[in-house]
Design a protein around this motif. Structure first.
Motif, short mmCIF file in Angstrom:
data_model
loop_
_atom_site.label_atom_id
_atom_site.label_comp_id
_atom_site.label_asym_id
_atom_site.label_seq_id
_atom_site.Cartn_x
_atom_site.Cartn_y
_atom_site.Cartn_z
N UNK A 278 26.59 78.85 125.01
CA UNK A 278 27.93 79.52 124.50
C UNK A 278 27.61 80.60 123.65
N UNK A 279 28.64 81.06 123.06
CA UNK A 279 28.72 82.19 121.96
C UNK A 279 29.97 82.02 121.26
N UNK A 280 29.74 81.60 120.03
CA UNK A 280 31.04 81.76 118.97
C UNK A 280 30.48 81.88 117.40
N UNK A 281 31.62 81.61 116.69
CA UNK A 281 31.54 81.71 115.29
C UNK A 281 30.42 80.63 114.85
N UNK A 282 29.51 80.94 113.78
CA UNK A 282 28.71 79.74 113.04
C UNK A 282 29.62 78.97 112.37
N UNK A 283 30.83 79.31 111.99
CA UNK A 283 31.56 78.43 111.31
C UNK A 283 32.03 77.16 112.09
N UNK A 299 34.10 79.58 99.46
CA UNK A 299 32.65 79.80 98.64
C UNK A 299 32.72 79.01 97.59
N UNK A 300 34.19 78.68 96.88
CA UNK A 300 34.44 77.93 95.88
C UNK A 300 34.28 76.47 96.33
N UNK A 301 34.54 76.14 97.74
CA UNK A 301 34.26 74.79 98.27
C UNK A 301 32.95 74.46 98.47
N UNK A 362 17.44 74.01 106.95
CA UNK A 362 17.89 74.83 107.94
C UNK A 362 19.47 74.72 107.75
N UNK A 363 20.24 73.59 107.32
CA UNK A 363 21.66 73.46 107.25
C UNK A 363 22.07 74.37 105.98
N UNK A 364 21.12 74.38 104.99
CA UNK A 364 21.35 75.03 103.78
C UNK A 364 21.36 76.33 104.15
N UNK A 369 24.42 81.46 104.74
CA UNK A 369 25.14 82.50 105.81
C UNK A 369 26.80 82.52 105.82
N UNK A 370 27.32 81.23 105.70
CA UNK A 370 28.69 81.29 105.73
C UNK A 370 29.17 81.84 104.51
N UNK A 371 28.44 81.66 103.42
CA UNK A 371 29.00 82.08 102.08
C UNK A 371 29.00 83.76 102.12
#
Ligand SMILES: [Zn+2]
Length: 524
Positions: A278-283, A299-301, A362-364, A369-371
């Motif tokens: 599939x292809x979608x957002x990392x989020x 980012x605050x969270x 890897x989760x880090x 990347x989300x930040x």
């Protein structure tokens, strides 16, 4: 006497020499109904098909020799996301080389809110393909409420209803949701039902990227069917699939739900792209509450250590459920903060950066990347058996779920280049999962009927001359996960509203697509 003979020659049907613009001769005609092919010609004049059959008595300005080639209606891709890429490449080459003459955009709740303006814009850029659009719930909700995580109050609800009413009158073909995305995910079933009722009033379709395509997929299907029943609207479940190894094989459970709903009188159909990734957002790897109220709040969270720990734990749990030790299945398609990472898996990225070869590390990386704004991803998470099982369902259409590709940009999912050619080569020619006529029906008349695209999707007199001519033995998708930027081959001619847009396998300069309006369209 001489004049009488001339007059006779002119008026008598046997002598009439009707001039047509284009004649496609001696092809194997597959008309889009699912019926068997037959030898014949197709005559085109003023953008329309004027006759199909043995037409050797007609004169044409231009002749296309289709001997030993298939002649079929142009393909209708019901699930695309072309917004903002159409202007970068109005030639829409990835679609044209794959036989697509019409796209429906605005899927997964993501669309322009002012469709009148959007359609004027589409007309102004002269795209090579026809464009229809849905009105997207996420963008409507965002316009009214931003990305807050709560239910709308009465006034906000009325504002959303007004925007959808306007969009349907502007010519939307339906209403779409993306219930895994922000802020659509914050909506209750009732909110969707109320809004879908408006689309129903204008004979629109309800299309949905469901709340879940993994562990809770059956509840998500149930929600889609409930919305269909209570809003009295025709339902299209988008990119029907099962994600995550732990769910492989469950198409045996999910397809019967659709079949049963149809038996019970609900008009529900599905679509699919023919790939196991599939292809979608990392989020989508994180819970949706993380993403409320914009990047600063996100980012605050993420900078709160307790929350960060909680998220890592959540991600480890999800990975374990997939029976995986690493994020090898998640591959970066488009990471704006560092394009070097495009095409690499999260596991590979960690190794490249000499970080620990551990899932936690890897989760880090994912959180970092989300930040930095997140990324578009390719997730390798489906089983081929489910893909094939879903493919055999007769009321399943093939759709790319793609944008108009900018050639060479990023490492996107190959589905944007190869969806139709892959069906015709891998699943029709090689694996014989489908008959050619049946595959063509799913690409043409089924989507046209579902989305009420009048006079499209069949090779019939008075229908729009959206036509593909291809070699069934040659047609091939070349786009791969590693090297996606490759056009499909085997399509010899593509006509859009009677203009030759692909000739001898090469795209021409014609851009003759137009806006296709829904039934609610009211001209001002
Ligand atoms: Zn989607």
């Amino acid at each position: 006497m001489k004049w009488v003979i001339v007059l006779l020659l002119l008026v008598h049907p046997c002598f009439a020499q009707v001039g047509v613009d284009i004649m496609i001769q001696h092809g194997k005609i597959i008309d889009g109904t699912g019926n068997s092919w037959f030898y014949g010609d197709v005559a085109i004049k003023d953008g329309k098909i004027i006759a199909v059959g043995n037409l050797s008595h007609l004169n044409a300005k231009k002749i296309i020799n289709a001997s030993s080639l298939i002649v079929a209606p142009g393909f209708i891709d019901v699930h695309t996301h072309i917004e903002d890429d159409e202007v970068k490449n109005p030639f829409a080459s990835n679609f044209i080389y794959d036989g697509v003459t019409t796209v429906i955009t605005g899927n997964c709740g993501l669309s322009k809110v002012d469709l009148r303006k959007y359609f004027l814009f589409i007309d102004s850029i002269h795209p090579a393909v026809n464009v229809a659009s849905l009105i997207g719930h996420n963008d409507v909700r965002k316009a009214v409420m931003g990305s807050v995580n709560r239910e709308p109050d009465e006034i906000e609800m009325q504002q959303m209803e007004a925007l959808i009413t306007k969009a349907m009158k502007d010519g939307a073909v339906g209403f779409s949701t993306g219930l895994i995305y922000i802020p659509g995910t914050y909506a209750t079933t009732n909110e969707i039902i109320q809004l879908a009722k408006i689309a129903a009033k204008y004979n629109g379709v309800y299309t949905t990227h469901m709340r879940d395509e993994a562990d809770s997929v059956t509840q998500a299907i149930e929600e889609a069917l409930t919305i269909g029943r209570l809003a009295d609207i025709s339902v299209e479940i988008s990119h029907f699939k099962l994600s995550g190894q732990q769910n492989w094989g469950r198409s045996k459970e999910t397809l019967p739900m659709v079949i049963k709903a149809r038996q019970d009188g609900l008009d529900v159909t599905i679509d699919q792209y023919p790939y196991t990734a599939s292809s979608t957002s990392l989020s989508t790897l994180l819970p949706d509450w993380v993403f409320a109220d914009g990047q600063d709040s996100i980012n605050a969270r993420l900078n709160n250590l307790t929350i960060r720990k909680q998220l890592i734990k959540y991600m480890m749990g999800k990975l374990k459920k997939r029976k995986l030790k690493h994020y090898s299945y998640t591959v970066v398609a488009n990471y704006k903060a560092d394009t070097i990472l495009n095409g690499k898996s999260i596991e590979a990225i960690n190794l490249l950066m000499h970080k620990k070869h551990k899932a936690k590390a890897e989760a880090e990386t994912i959180l970092e990347m989300i930040e930095k704004g997140g990324a578009g991803m390719v997730f390798h998470g489906m089983s081929e058996n489910d893909v094939k099982n879903i493919m055999q369902y007769p009321f399943n259409m093939f759709a790319s779920d793609a944008s108009i590709r900018v050639f060479g940009a990023a490492v996107p999912h190959p589905r944007g280049y190869g969806t139709n050619a892959r069906i015709l080569s891998k699943y029709v020619r090689e694996e014989k999962i489908l008959f050619l006529e049946e595959a063509i029906r799913r690409m043409t008349s089924l989507p046209a009927q579902k989305f009420h695209l009048k006079n499209r999707g069949l090779l019939l007199k008075d229908y729009a001359a959206d036509i593909v001519v291809f070699d069934e033995n040659e047609v091939q998708d070349l786009s791969t996960y590693e090297k996606p930027h490759q056009y499909s081959t085997g399509f010899k001619y593509v006509l859009v509203n009677g203009k030759i847009t692909l000739e001898n396998g090469n795209q021409t300069t014609e851009r003759n697509g137009k806006v296709l309006y829904g039934e609610g369209h009211q001209q001002l």
